[in-house]
Motif scaffolding. Structure first.
Motif, PDB file in Angstrom:
ATOM      1  N   ALA A  44       0.555  -1.293   0.298  1.00 28.45           N
ATOM      2  CA  ALA A  44       0.364   0.143  -0.265  1.00 28.45           C
ATOM      3  C   ALA A  44       0.919   0.985  -0.027  1.00 28.45           C
ATOM      4  N   SER A  45      -0.022   2.203  -0.307  1.00 24.81           N
ATOM      5  CA  SER A  45       0.891   4.034   0.019  1.00 24.81           C
ATOM      6  C   SER A  45       0.688   3.933   0.854  1.00 24.81           C
ATOM      7  N   GLY A  46       1.233   4.976   1.257  1.00 25.28           N
ATOM      8  CA  GLY A  46       0.620   6.760   1.562  1.00 25.28           C
ATOM      9  C   GLY A  46       1.062   7.693   1.407  1.00 25.28           C
ATOM     10  N   ARG A  47       0.911   9.429   1.016  1.00 30.59           N
ATOM     11  CA  ARG A  47       1.016  10.305  -0.076  1.00 30.59           C
ATOM     12  C   ARG A  47       2.386  11.268   1.222  1.00 30.59           C
ATOM     13  N   SER A  48       2.564  10.343   2.187  1.00 31.52           N
ATOM     14  CA  SER A  48       3.657  11.352   2.245  1.00 31.52           C
ATOM     15  C   SER A  48       4.000  10.735   3.588  1.00 31.52           C
ATOM     16  N   HIS A  49       6.255  11.306   4.123  1.00 30.46           N
ATOM     17  CA  HIS A  49       5.748  10.667   5.249  1.00 30.46           C
ATOM     18  C   HIS A  49       5.548  10.430   7.073  1.00 30.46           C
ATOM     19  N   ARG A  50       4.737  11.571   6.776  1.00 29.65           N
ATOM     20  CA  ARG A  50       3.521  11.706   7.881  1.00 29.65           C
ATOM     21  C   ARG A  50       2.434  10.703   7.634  1.00 29.65           C
ATOM     22  N   HIS A  51       2.065  10.535   6.416  1.00 33.72           N
ATOM     23  CA  HIS A  51       0.879   9.214   6.041  1.00 33.72           C
ATOM     24  C   HIS A  51       1.283   8.176   6.548  1.00 33.72           C
ATOM     25  N   VAL A  52       2.232   7.663   5.729  1.00 34.33           N
ATOM     26  CA  VAL A  52       3.034   6.553   5.736  1.00 34.33           C
ATOM     27  C   VAL A  52       2.750   5.912   7.253  1.00 34.33           C
ATOM     28  N   ALA A  53       3.340   6.774   7.627  1.00 37.45           N
ATOM     29  CA  ALA A  53       3.276   6.609   9.500  1.00 37.45           C
ATOM     30  C   ALA A  53       2.292   6.490  10.294  1.00 37.45           C
ATOM     31  N   ASP A  57       1.170   3.236  12.148  1.00 39.45           N
ATOM     32  CA  ASP A  57       0.459   3.706  13.899  1.00 39.45           C
ATOM     33  C   ASP A  57      -0.680   2.926  13.865  1.00 39.45           C
ATOM     34  N   HIS A  58      -1.884   3.401  12.554  1.00 38.33           N
ATOM     35  CA  HIS A  58      -2.835   3.158  12.673  1.00 38.33           C
ATOM     36  C   HIS A  58      -2.927   1.913  12.742  1.00 38.33           C
ATOM     37  N   LEU A  59      -2.883   0.770  11.544  1.00 35.58           N
ATOM     38  CA  LEU A  59      -2.747  -0.484  11.465  1.00 35.58           C
ATOM     39  C   LEU A  59      -1.973  -0.995  12.449  1.00 35.58           C
ATOM     40  N   ILE A  60      -0.926  -1.242  13.504  1.00 35.51           N
ATOM     41  CA  ILE A  60       0.076  -1.984  14.107  1.00 35.51           C
ATOM     42  C   ILE A  60      -1.506  -1.841  15.414  1.00 35.51           C
ATOM     43  N   SER A  61      -2.104  -0.702  15.550  1.00 34.71           N
ATOM     44  CA  SER A  61      -3.409  -0.865  16.867  1.00 34.71           C
ATOM     45  C   SER A  61      -4.329  -1.458  16.482  1.00 34.71           C
ATOM     46  N   ALA A  62      -3.924  -1.453  15.250  1.00 35.96           N
ATOM     47  CA  ALA A  62      -5.267  -2.161  14.776  1.00 35.96           C
ATOM     48  C   ALA A  62      -5.017  -4.103  14.364  1.00 35.96           C
ATOM     49  N   VAL A  63      -3.903  -4.065  14.497  1.00 28.35           N
ATOM     50  CA  VAL A  63      -3.878  -6.184  14.932  1.00 28.35           C
ATOM     51  C   VAL A  63      -3.684  -5.759  16.413  1.00 28.35           C
TER      52      VAL A  63
END
Length: 119
Positions: A44-53, A57-63
């Motif tokens: 997957a892609s994020g639009r910027s460094h901040r978005h990727v991070a 972070d959201h994925l780690i929390s969701a898991v």
């Protein structure tokens, strides 16, 4: 007693988290017959460094919240390419230009030579 979680359930949780955090160009790849690393890979892609991070972070929390354990994470500090490894599902979150450079989808989506489709 350890609970066994179906890889497809983990994949569904991962995909829901990525979509919820507005990740772009989400591509799930079945690697069950191609690698012992896991059952699925998601790019997957994020639009910027901040978005990727933020996506990572959201994925780690969701898991964690889904009771799927604590994933192994690499690359979060630079947020060019973050790898989140749940064991059964390996997630790569890239900035677009980094994703284009490495082109993991092309490498992993090639057909198996022994699956009978290439004769």
């Amino acid at each position: 007693m350890t609970r066994i979680v179906e890889p497809s359930r983990i994949l569904n949780s991962v995909l829901a988290s990525l979509e919820d955090s507005k990740a772009e160009n989400i591509v799930p790849i079945d690697i069950q017959r191609k690698s012992s690393l896991g059952d699925y890979m998601v790019v997957a892609s994020g639009r910027s460094h901040r978005h990727v991070a933020a996506v990572a972070d959201h994925l780690i929390s969701a898991v964690k919240e889904a009771g799927l354990g604590v994933p192994r994470v690499e690359g979060l500090a630079s947020a060019d390419w973050v790898l989140v490894d749940t064991g059964d599902v390996i997630v790569h979150i890239f900035r677009p230009e980094v994703r284009e450079f490495y082109n993991l989808e092309k490498m992993w989506q090639t057909p198996d030579l022994d699956d009978g489709t290439m004769h």
